[in-house]
Design a protein around this motif. Structure first.
Motif, mmCIF file in Angstrom:
data_model
loop_
_atom_site.group_PDB
_atom_site.id
_atom_site.type_symbol
_atom_site.label_atom_id
_atom_site.label_comp_id
_atom_site.label_asym_id
_atom_site.label_seq_id
_atom_site.Cartn_x
_atom_site.Cartn_y
_atom_site.Cartn_z
ATOM 1 N N ARG A 35 0.836 -1.213 0.000
ATOM 2 C CA ARG A 35 0.000 0.000 0.000
ATOM 3 C C ARG A 35 0.864 1.253 0.000
ATOM 4 N NH1 ARG A 35 -4.282 1.787 -2.035
ATOM 5 N NH2 ARG A 35 -5.270 3.426 -0.854
ATOM 6 N N GLY A 50 3.896 -7.265 -3.678
ATOM 7 C CA GLY A 50 2.525 -7.768 -3.670
ATOM 8 C C GLY A 50 2.449 -9.257 -3.947
ATOM 9 N N ASN A 66 -4.400 -5.326 -3.368
ATOM 10 C CA ASN A 66 -3.269 -4.415 -3.570
ATOM 11 C C ASN A 66 -2.385 -4.884 -4.717
ATOM 12 O OD1 ASN A 66 -4.065 -2.709 -1.496
ATOM 13 N ND2 ASN A 66 -2.628 -3.552 -0.017
#
Length: 127
Positions: A35, A50, A66
């Protein structure tokens, strides 16, 4: 992250990840690191981290979402669709739909979707 200090959050999260061995804590830290990288518009790094977050916590909405956001910014439609399909199977609704709807205007076109197609990629249409 919530204070808007994304580079500082990144530094703190990376330090934590260097020293933590607890898988649940690492997973949450990875989700937050992604994030933070997204907010800094560092999409390649966000996708890389991620993938690690998603492999650690594949059934956690934010880990997958995300990653999907980073992939959308990068225009990686194929991998985006794999992740979105998995998230859709988790039966996300409520606040999760709100998150997806908020992002749909900015991200849909990056992968050739309309905003409504972007939303339904993650959350089944309940109308």
């Amino acid at each position: 992250i919530t204070a808007g200090e994304f580079a500082r959050a990144e530094s703190l999260l990376r330090s934590f990840l260097d020293s933590s061995t607890n898988q649940a804590s690492r997973g949450n830290a990875l989700v937050n690191l992604v994030r933070s990288l997204l907010r800094q518009r560092r999409f390649d790094e966000a996708a890389e981290v991620g993938e690690e977050a998603y492999s650690t916590m594949p059934d956690e909405f934010l880990a997958g979402y995300n990653l999907a956001v980073a992939l959308a910014w990068l225009g990686n439609r194929e991998r985006f669709e794999e992740i979105a399909t998995h998230i859709r199977r988790l039966h996300c609704d409520g606040w999760m739909r709100d998150v997806v709807e908020t992002d749909s205007e900015n991200l849909a076109a990056k992968i050739g979707y309309s905003p409504s197609e972007f939303v339904t990629a993650f959350v089944p249409n309940t109308n």
